[in-house]
Scaffold this motif. Structure first.
Motif, short mmCIF file in Angstrom:
data_model
loop_
_atom_site.label_atom_id
_atom_site.label_comp_id
_atom_site.label_asym_id
_atom_site.label_seq_id
_atom_site.Cartn_x
_atom_site.Cartn_y
_atom_site.Cartn_z
N PHE A 71 3.60 -8.00 -13.33
CA PHE A 71 5.05 -7.94 -13.28
C PHE A 71 5.82 -6.88 -14.17
N ASP A 83 1.93 -16.92 -3.87
CA ASP A 83 1.51 -17.20 -2.66
C ASP A 83 0.50 -16.77 -1.82
N ALA A 92 -4.79 -12.57 -9.65
CA ALA A 92 -3.55 -12.69 -9.50
C ALA A 92 -2.98 -14.13 -9.10
N THR A 93 -1.99 -14.45 -9.29
CA THR A 93 -1.43 -15.70 -8.87
C THR A 93 -0.13 -15.34 -7.79
N ILE A 146 1.73 -7.99 -4.29
CA ILE A 146 2.88 -7.03 -4.53
C ILE A 146 4.27 -7.80 -4.32
C1 F6R Z 1 1.32 -12.58 -9.93
C2 F6R Z 1 1.55 -11.29 -9.83
C3 F6R Z 1 2.90 -10.84 -8.75
C4 F6R Z 1 2.42 -11.50 -7.46
C5 F6R Z 1 3.72 -10.85 -6.62
C6 F6R Z 1 3.68 -11.59 -5.16
O1 F6R Z 1 0.18 -12.88 -10.84
O2 F6R Z 1 0.93 -10.56 -10.57
O3 F6R Z 1 2.63 -9.48 -9.06
O4 F6R Z 1 1.24 -10.83 -7.10
O5 F6R Z 1 4.96 -11.11 -7.17
O6 F6R Z 1 3.70 -12.85 -5.27
P1 F6R Z 1 3.65 -13.84 -3.91
O7 F6R Z 1 2.03 -13.63 -3.51
O8 F6R Z 1 3.93 -15.06 -4.45
O9 F6R Z 1 4.61 -13.12 -3.01
#
Ligand code: F6R
Length: 264
Positions: free
Chosen positions: A142, A38, A35-36, A134
């Motif tokens: 997404f 933060d 996953a990407t 999440i």
């Molecule tokens: C990204 C993804 C999203 C993020 C989620 C949380 O590849 O699949 O579900 O994991 O939006 O994003 P952060 O970690 O930036 O709060």
């Protein structure tokens, strides 16, 4: 679900990287879903450190990312492909041909691009370990609220909340994408093991609904309740709204005694 509550983000990141590294040592040709966002950045920094200092070997690992923005060229600095290269791929010994990320700008149709991605996962033998974050609205990948719990890889319109949450990654004046290609919930649930990471108070409500709320398309992450091998790794703030924290601690201690091989 095995719920693991760490003290803070640094511990969560180390723990997540350690779990991935253990899986890679047990199965050097691990099919690893990534996953990407933060949340995973500390975990990627730790994996890079382990590669440099402990010779953690990525040469046989194949990766499959959950999602990619639609409308950004792959080389755009804010594409998930660029972000993954910056955080991990450029710093470890993974082969370029082993990296898989959905194509957000396909030359043919989105349907064809999504089917191809599903086929790539199948041909590799499925995903052994899928990492997910999440969203504040409970999305995984997404898969925004009301996504089918049986959905497959497809284009998905992002909610305004998600667009706003993504805005800080884009230069002022540049509008974040309004859609993405994402693995579906059905695709994610086919992974053999799933590791959900969440950090910070902003995620506490979504985490509680995902872990202790009803199974519902209104909270995509609640679908993980249907999977037999899910670990939820949280820091204290993200765990704040959970009702059964003491039980999770006891249950983890008991698992250490009774089924240590099932732990990471
Ligand atoms: C990204 C993804 C999203 C993020 C989620 C949380 O590849 O699949 O579900 O994991 O939006 O994003 P952060 O970690 O930036 O709060």
């Amino acid at each position: 679900m095995l719920v693991f509550i760490t003290n803070d983000y640094a511990e969560l990141s180390r723990q997540a990287a350690r779990m991935i590294a253990n899986a890679m040592r047990k199965k050097p040709d691990l099919r690893l879903g990534l996953a990407t966002g933060d949340t995973q950045q500390g975990m990627y920094r730790e994996l890079v450190r382990m590669h440099r200092e402990d010779h953690l070997d990525f040469s046989r690992v194949k990766t499959f990312n959950l999602d990619e923005y639609i409308g950004l060229p792959a080389e755009h600095p804010q594409s998930f492909r660029s972000s993954m290269h910056k955080s991990l791929f450029d710093h470890v010994n993974i082969a370029a041909s082993h990296i898989h990320i959905p194509d957000g700008s396909p030359r043919d149709s989105f349907d064809q691009a999504c089917n191809r991605y599903e086929e790539e996962i199948r041909r590799a033998g499925g995903i052994d370990l899928q990492i997910v974050g999440i969203g504040k609205d409970g999305h995984i990948g997404f898969n925004e609220p009301t996504s089918s719990l049986a959905s497959r890889t497809r284009p998905k319109t992002l909610t305004q909340q998600t667009i706003e949450d993504n805005r800080h990654n884009f230069p002022a004046g540049e509008e974040p994408p309004a859609a993405a290609i994402t693995m579906g919930i059905g695709t994610i649930l086919e992974a053999r093991r799933i590791l959900l990471l969440a950090s910070g108070a902003a995620k506490a409500k979504a985490v509680a609904l995902a872990v202790e709320g009803p199974l519902s398309a209104a909270v995509s992450a609640s679908a993980l309740q249907m999977h037999p091998e899910v670990t939820v790794l949280l820091d204290r703030e993200a765990a704040e709204n959970l009702q059964h924290k003491d039980y999770y601690r006891k249950s983890l201690d008991m698992s250490r005694k009774l089924t240590p091989d099932r732990l990471w």
